[in-house]
Design a protein around this motif. Structure first.
Motif, mmCIF file in Angstrom:
data_model
loop_
_atom_site.group_PDB
_atom_site.id
_atom_site.type_symbol
_atom_site.label_atom_id
_atom_site.label_comp_id
_atom_site.label_asym_id
_atom_site.label_seq_id
_atom_site.Cartn_x
_atom_site.Cartn_y
_atom_site.Cartn_z
ATOM 1 N N THR A 134 0.855 -1.179 0.000
ATOM 2 C CA THR A 134 0.000 0.000 0.000
ATOM 3 C C THR A 134 0.894 1.233 0.000
ATOM 4 N N ASN A 176 -3.714 7.707 -3.812
ATOM 5 C CA ASN A 176 -3.710 6.764 -2.693
ATOM 6 C C ASN A 176 -3.956 5.364 -3.209
ATOM 7 N N HIS A 194 -3.706 2.876 0.953
ATOM 8 C CA HIS A 194 -2.922 3.196 2.143
ATOM 9 C C HIS A 194 -3.729 4.107 3.072
ATOM 10 N N PRO A 195 -3.403 4.125 4.377
ATOM 11 C CA PRO A 195 -4.043 5.100 5.264
ATOM 12 C C PRO A 195 -3.863 6.515 4.732
ATOM 13 N N ARG A 247 -7.828 15.112 7.901
ATOM 14 C CA ARG A 247 -7.528 13.888 7.148
ATOM 15 C C ARG A 247 -7.923 14.075 5.687
ATOM 16 N N ASP A 295 -8.936 12.184 2.894
ATOM 17 C CA ASP A 295 -9.443 10.936 2.336
ATOM 18 C C ASP A 295 -9.412 10.998 0.811
ATOM 19 N N THR A 326 2.152 5.357 8.218
ATOM 20 C CA THR A 326 1.783 3.974 7.918
ATOM 21 C C THR A 326 0.781 3.488 8.957
ATOM 22 N N ASP A 327 0.300 2.252 8.780
ATOM 23 C CA ASP A 327 -0.754 1.764 9.669
ATOM 24 C C ASP A 327 -0.268 1.506 11.085
ATOM 25 N N THR A 363 -2.127 4.543 12.531
ATOM 26 C CA THR A 363 -3.590 4.527 12.513
ATOM 27 C C THR A 363 -4.191 3.286 13.157
ATOM 28 N N GLU A 364 -3.407 2.211 13.276
ATOM 29 C CA GLU A 364 -3.923 0.994 13.897
ATOM 30 C C GLU A 364 -3.360 0.774 15.296
ATOM 31 N N ASP A 369 -6.302 8.162 16.642
ATOM 32 C CA ASP A 369 -6.746 9.050 15.569
ATOM 33 C C ASP A 369 -6.052 10.398 15.731
#
Length: 359
Positions: free
Chosen positions: A220, A237, A240-241, A253, A255, A293-294, A297-298, A308
């Motif tokens: 991603t 994108n 990817h986040p 953000r 999007d 990267t995630d 966000t994760e 967040d």
């Protein structure tokens, strides 16, 4: 902290002597006397451990003489302490060797990481740049997250991505992704073309690799391009986040209008159903584009809630430079997870200068 091993060895020695002198028969302090060399061998340097072994042997003989024990028990106690002391010294050498091997492995991993993923330039075109990489495990210095920034004839182009999988297969895929970006960013006229060419390069590399690890070959990514004056950003994108725009105490953000599939799944040979949309964002002076990267966000807290950046109050303030933003976000994620990270975390920040750079 350096005194603790000495204190533990001394405590075992003193308590062993007291038990030998004052404990009722047939109890003795020999086990604790023997424990002193083991503690020293596992925690102290070789010379210090050898000194503790010698002192323990002398103390064992002295205590037996004080208790007027026959020669046979005296030599048996000395033999027990001596054998355990030799074993402790052997353990010491083994620990030192393993520590040296571990340090060498970490140095090699760090060298590979820097070779595959060098630090981006501090200044490029109208932008200032900062990046950070935090491994999920402190011992690991290498992973599947990557980023790059490069000045091209089409403007400043940048990428952040995350390769599927772990280990050397992921590192190999990272090297392909970075190499393809470095090459094609100079010639691809648009971000969409750049993404397609990177997709083709990663798909070819995956097809040529071992079938067992070929599934590790996709990634991603977010590709971005800044105009010559830095005022306009274009974004594509690929699964990817999304990135964030940080400006005037706000974190927004970005999007994607139409997220694309990850790079490396072989879409280069498939004509898109329509034109791939490129998101256009204005970058005011002093504003920053935050790409992650995630691992960011994760990141979860103890209740399982995802981190967040938009909701975090620490991201809603002014940052004097990109390094300050990278540092603040890294600390904020660490605070959120209480240091318990499950994935690597890469952060890339590009900021537009408030004033043009002096010639």
């Amino acid at each position: 902290m350096a005194r603790v091993p000495w204190m533990l060895a001394a405590l075992a020695l003193v308590v062993g002597v007291l038990l030998d002198l004052f404990a009722p028969q047939p109890y003795t302090g020999l086990p604790l006397l023997a424990a002193a060399p083991l503690v020293a061998g596992a925690t102290l340097s070789f010379r210090s451990a050898l000194a503790v072994v010698c002192v323990t042997c002398v103390v064992s003989v002295a205590v037996d003489i004080e208790r007027r024990r026959p020669a046979t028990p005296l030599f048996v106690d000395l033999a027990v302490v001596g054998v355990i002391g030799v074993l402790a010294l052997a353990v010491n050498r083994l620990i030192v060797r393993q520590g040296h091997d571990l340090a060498l492995a970490r140095d090699v991993a760090e060298a590979v990481q820097r070779a595959v993923l060098p630090d981006p330039p501090r200044e490029v075109g109208p932008l200032t740049v900062a990046a950070g990489y935090t491994a999920a495990q402190a011992e690991a210095q290498i992973g599947g997250d990557f980023f790059a920034v490069q000045e091209t004839p089409f403007g400043v182009r940048m990428i952040i991505g995350d390769v599927r999988g772990k280990g050397m297969a992921a590192v190999a895929a990272v090297s392909v992704a970075i190499g393809a970006f470095r090459q094609e960013a100079e010639y691809a006229p648009t971000l969409v073309t750049l993404a397609q060419r990177m997709d083709e390069a990663m798909a070819r590399a995956a097809d040529r690799s071992d079938p067992v690890i070929s599934t590790e070959g996709f990634a991603t990514a977010v590709l971005a391009e800044a105009a010559a004056d830095g005022e306009v950003l274009r974004l594509v994108n690929c699964g990817h986040p999304p990135p964030y725009l940080v400006h005037d105490g706000q974190c927004v953000r970005l999007d994607p209008t139409s997220p694309q599939l990850p790079l490396g799944v072989g879409l280069g040979d498939v004509a898109p159903a329509g034109p791939v949309p490129v998101d256009v964002v204005r970058l005011p002076p002093g504003a920053s584009l935050l790409l992650v990267t995630d691992g960011v966000t994760e990141a979860r807290d103890k209740r399982g809630i995802f981190y967040d950046p938009v909701a975090s109050g620490r991201m809603r303030r002014q940052f004097k430079d990109p390094d300050a933003l990278v540092d603040a976000l890294t600390k904020d994620v660490g605070r959120w997870t209480e240091g318990d990270r499950e994935d690597d975390m890469a952060i890339l920040v590009v900021s537009r200068r408030r004033a043009p750079r002096a010639a």
